[in-house]
Write an enzyme that holds these catalytic residues in place. Structure first.
Site, mmCIF file in Angstrom:
data_model
loop_
_atom_site.group_PDB
_atom_site.id
_atom_site.type_symbol
_atom_site.label_atom_id
_atom_site.label_comp_id
_atom_site.label_asym_id
_atom_site.label_seq_id
_atom_site.Cartn_x
_atom_site.Cartn_y
_atom_site.Cartn_z
ATOM 1 N N GLY A 121 -5.671 7.550 -3.948
ATOM 2 C CA GLY A 121 -4.377 8.030 -4.413
ATOM 3 C C GLY A 121 -3.997 9.380 -3.850
ATOM 4 O O GLY A 121 -3.435 10.224 -4.547
ATOM 5 N N LYS A 133 0.797 -1.236 0.000
ATOM 6 C CA LYS A 133 0.000 0.000 0.000
ATOM 7 C C LYS A 133 0.829 1.285 0.000
ATOM 8 O O LYS A 133 0.374 2.339 0.430
ATOM 9 C CB LYS A 133 -0.989 0.026 1.194
ATOM 10 C CG LYS A 133 -1.930 -1.140 1.200
ATOM 11 C CD LYS A 133 -2.908 -1.062 0.042
ATOM 12 C CE LYS A 133 -3.028 -2.364 -0.661
ATOM 13 N NZ LYS A 133 -3.578 -2.257 -2.003
ATOM 14 N N SER A 134 2.054 1.152 -0.499
ATOM 15 C CA SER A 134 2.950 2.317 -0.498
ATOM 16 C C SER A 134 3.133 2.932 -1.880
ATOM 17 O O SER A 134 3.946 3.843 -2.048
ATOM 18 C CB SER A 134 4.316 1.900 0.059
ATOM 19 O OG SER A 134 4.153 1.387 1.354
ATOM 20 N N ARG A 180 5.812 5.179 2.356
ATOM 21 C CA ARG A 180 4.604 6.034 2.434
ATOM 22 C C ARG A 180 4.274 6.248 3.903
ATOM 23 O O ARG A 180 4.504 5.355 4.742
ATOM 24 C CB ARG A 180 3.431 5.327 1.732
ATOM 25 C CG ARG A 180 2.190 6.182 1.622
ATOM 26 C CD ARG A 180 1.058 5.440 0.931
ATOM 27 N NE ARG A 180 -0.055 6.335 0.637
ATOM 28 C CZ ARG A 180 -1.232 5.942 0.177
ATOM 29 N NH1 ARG A 180 -1.463 4.667 -0.083
ATOM 30 N NH2 ARG A 180 -2.193 6.826 -0.047
ATOM 31 N N THR A 212 3.238 0.721 -4.866
ATOM 32 C CA THR A 212 3.921 -0.276 -5.714
ATOM 33 C C THR A 212 3.403 -0.241 -7.153
ATOM 34 O O THR A 212 4.193 -0.140 -8.103
ATOM 35 C CB THR A 212 3.661 -1.704 -5.166
ATOM 36 O OG1 THR A 212 3.556 -1.651 -3.754
ATOM 37 C CG2 THR A 212 4.728 -2.674 -5.611
ATOM 38 N N HIS A 236 7.489 -7.343 -1.694
ATOM 39 C CA HIS A 236 7.075 -6.703 -0.441
ATOM 40 C C HIS A 236 7.871 -7.279 0.735
ATOM 41 O O HIS A 236 7.537 -7.007 1.897
ATOM 42 C CB HIS A 236 5.600 -7.000 -0.151
ATOM 43 C CG HIS A 236 4.594 -6.257 -0.990
ATOM 44 N ND1 HIS A 236 4.721 -4.938 -1.355
ATOM 45 C CD2 HIS A 236 3.401 -6.657 -1.501
ATOM 46 C CE1 HIS A 236 3.649 -4.582 -2.058
ATOM 47 N NE2 HIS A 236 2.852 -5.603 -2.165
ATOM 48 N N TYR A 287 6.047 8.105 -1.452
ATOM 49 C CA TYR A 287 4.772 8.271 -2.171
ATOM 50 C C TYR A 287 4.404 9.754 -2.197
ATOM 51 O O TYR A 287 3.963 10.288 -3.215
ATOM 52 C CB TYR A 287 3.711 7.447 -1.429
ATOM 53 C CG TYR A 287 2.340 7.472 -2.030
ATOM 54 C CD1 TYR A 287 1.964 6.566 -3.015
ATOM 55 C CD2 TYR A 287 1.392 8.397 -1.588
ATOM 56 C CE1 TYR A 287 0.685 6.582 -3.549
ATOM 57 C CE2 TYR A 287 0.118 8.416 -2.123
ATOM 58 C CZ TYR A 287 -0.235 7.516 -3.107
ATOM 59 O OH TYR A 287 -1.507 7.536 -3.629
ATOM 60 N N SER A 304 -5.271 2.688 3.722
ATOM 61 C CA SER A 304 -5.341 1.979 2.445
ATOM 62 C C SER A 304 -5.512 0.469 2.685
ATOM 63 O O SER A 304 -6.318 -0.190 2.011
ATOM 64 C CB SER A 304 -4.071 2.278 1.645
ATOM 65 O OG SER A 304 -4.148 1.736 0.358
HETATM 66 S S1 PPS Z 1 -0.254 -3.208 -3.030
HETATM 67 O O1 PPS Z 1 -1.509 -3.921 -3.404
HETATM 68 O O2 PPS Z 1 0.067 -3.485 -1.626
HETATM 69 O O3 PPS Z 1 0.853 -3.516 -3.899
HETATM 70 O O4 PPS Z 1 -0.653 -1.665 -3.088
HETATM 71 P P1 PPS Z 1 0.252 -0.469 -3.642
HETATM 72 O O5 PPS Z 1 0.207 -0.464 -5.112
HETATM 73 O O6 PPS Z 1 1.582 -0.495 -2.986
HETATM 74 O O7 PPS Z 1 -0.495 0.826 -3.074
HETATM 75 C C1 PPS Z 1 -1.838 1.106 -3.357
HETATM 76 C C2 PPS Z 1 -2.058 2.594 -3.111
HETATM 77 O O8 PPS Z 1 -1.429 3.334 -4.163
HETATM 78 C C3 PPS Z 1 -2.411 4.173 -4.787
HETATM 79 N N1 PPS Z 1 -2.100 4.375 -6.224
HETATM 80 C C4 PPS Z 1 -1.853 5.579 -6.761
HETATM 81 N N2 PPS Z 1 -1.762 6.803 -6.223
HETATM 82 C C5 PPS Z 1 -1.511 7.846 -7.067
HETATM 83 N N3 PPS Z 1 -1.368 7.713 -8.404
HETATM 84 C C6 PPS Z 1 -1.449 6.500 -8.996
HETATM 85 N N4 PPS Z 1 -1.303 6.398 -10.317
HETATM 86 C C7 PPS Z 1 -1.696 5.360 -8.158
HETATM 87 N N5 PPS Z 1 -1.826 4.034 -8.384
HETATM 88 C C8 PPS Z 1 -2.071 3.454 -7.196
HETATM 89 C C9 PPS Z 1 -3.705 3.386 -4.588
HETATM 90 O O9 PPS Z 1 -4.838 4.187 -4.832
HETATM 91 C C10 PPS Z 1 -3.545 2.944 -3.141
HETATM 92 O O10 PPS Z 1 -3.691 4.021 -2.194
HETATM 93 P P2 PPS Z 1 -5.085 4.457 -1.550
HETATM 94 O O11 PPS Z 1 -4.727 5.380 -0.424
HETATM 95 O O12 PPS Z 1 -5.785 3.212 -1.071
HETATM 96 O O13 PPS Z 1 -5.852 5.159 -2.629
#
Ligand code: PPS
Length: 253
Positions: free
Chosen positions: A251, A43-44, A122, A46, A100, A185, A130
């Site tokens: 996001g 959730k950082s 993050r 990735t 991870h 992040y 998240s």
């Molecule tokens: S995982 O499943 O653990 O690998 O999740 P991960 O991808 O590390 O983190 C998911 C959070 O990243 C946000 N996200 C984004 N934020 C901004 N821009 C883009 N393009 C983007 N893509 C993914 C996603 O919405 C999750 O955060 P939250 O706070 O839940 O929205």
């Protein structure tokens, strides 16, 4: 699918992870000097950074990110599917994969290699929020009864991949290495252009201004939400229930 988490060396993992693959990853997986590895606590950001690096590799062209699922573009090395993919195919150019894993369970071969790691951090306050929403969508994540229950498990480290604090402290011990790039992040949100340039520099890739603009456009949250290869809509509902929310959620910091 069993709902019990897998446990290895005192850390919990999703039920579909196996001790055999986790052991293989730690003891036998061979990291190559040319590998590029994305390491994060869940959730950082990735998936965002996988999209960014994929697009840097294709110079902003979105054909690749729209035709290959994100988990195949950058396989998770601790999973059986990821290990199979990496053993079968030579990717074009240096291999790019994700993890991870906390540092103590990471492939031992990495520590004698020149492979490049991008580590994304993050704010834990946003990570736990998240995670809370993710636990409703991901069937392999034990759904929290309430936010305070998730918060308690998160602070105790009794969630998949263990304690955020241990994960972060462990990986930050490598911060002086020249082949180790730390980004947050929040920095990505604040200045995506500057950070795409930083990643390009770290990877030794030169992009034009126009190509960087394309990377930024095609890796935006809205573009990723619309991309079937990144939004998890092609994943079986045995794993992900998108009626309960979205993997790509708000996001925001
Ligand atoms: S995982 O499943 O653990 O690998 O999740 P991960 O991808 O590390 O983190 C998911 C959070 O990243 C946000 N996200 C984004 N934020 C901004 N821009 C883009 N393009 C983007 N893509 C993914 C996603 O919405 C999750 O955060 P939250 O706070 O839940 O929205």
């Amino acid at each position: 699918m069993s709902s019990e988490y897998t446990e290895f060396e005192g850390i919990l993992f999703y039920p579909f992870y196996s001790v055999k693959n986790l052991k293989f990853c730690q003891e036998e997986f061979m990291v190559k000097d040319t590998d590029v590895i994305l390491v994060t606590y869940p959730k950082s950001g990735t998936h965002w950074v996988i999209e960014i690096v994929s697009l840097i590799r294709s110079k902003g062209d979105n054909t690749w990110v729209q035709s290959i699922p994100i988990w195949n573009r950058s396989p998770w090395i601790e999973t059986d599917q990821g290990q199979l993919l990496l053993s079968k195919k030579e990717q074009n150019g240096p291999r790019f994969y994700s993890s991870h894993l906390p540092i103590q369970l990471f492939p031992k071969s990495y520590f004698h290699s020149k492979a490049k790691i991008i580590y994304i951090m993050r704010n834990p306050k946003d990570v736990v929020v998240s995670l809370y929403y993710f636990s409703k969508v991901a069937k392999f994540f034990h759904t929290a009864e309430s936010f305070s229950q998730m918060f308690e498990k998160f602070t105790q480290g009794t969630v998949p991949f263990g304690s955020w604090f241990d994960h972060t402290c462990g990986w930050l011990s490598l911060r002086e290495k020249e082949n180790f790039l730390i980004l947050t992040y929040e920095e990505l949100l604040q200045d995506l252009w500057g950070n795409v340039e930083k990643i390009c520099h770290f990877l030794g890739t030169k992009l034009t201004e126009e190509e960087i603009n394309l990377v930024i456009k095609n890796a935006s949250l809205s573009a990723m939400k619309a991309n079937k290869m990144s939004n998890y809509s092609v994943v079986s509902d045995e794993f992900i229930d998108l009626s309960q929310g979205s993997v790509l959620r708000k996001g925001l910091s």
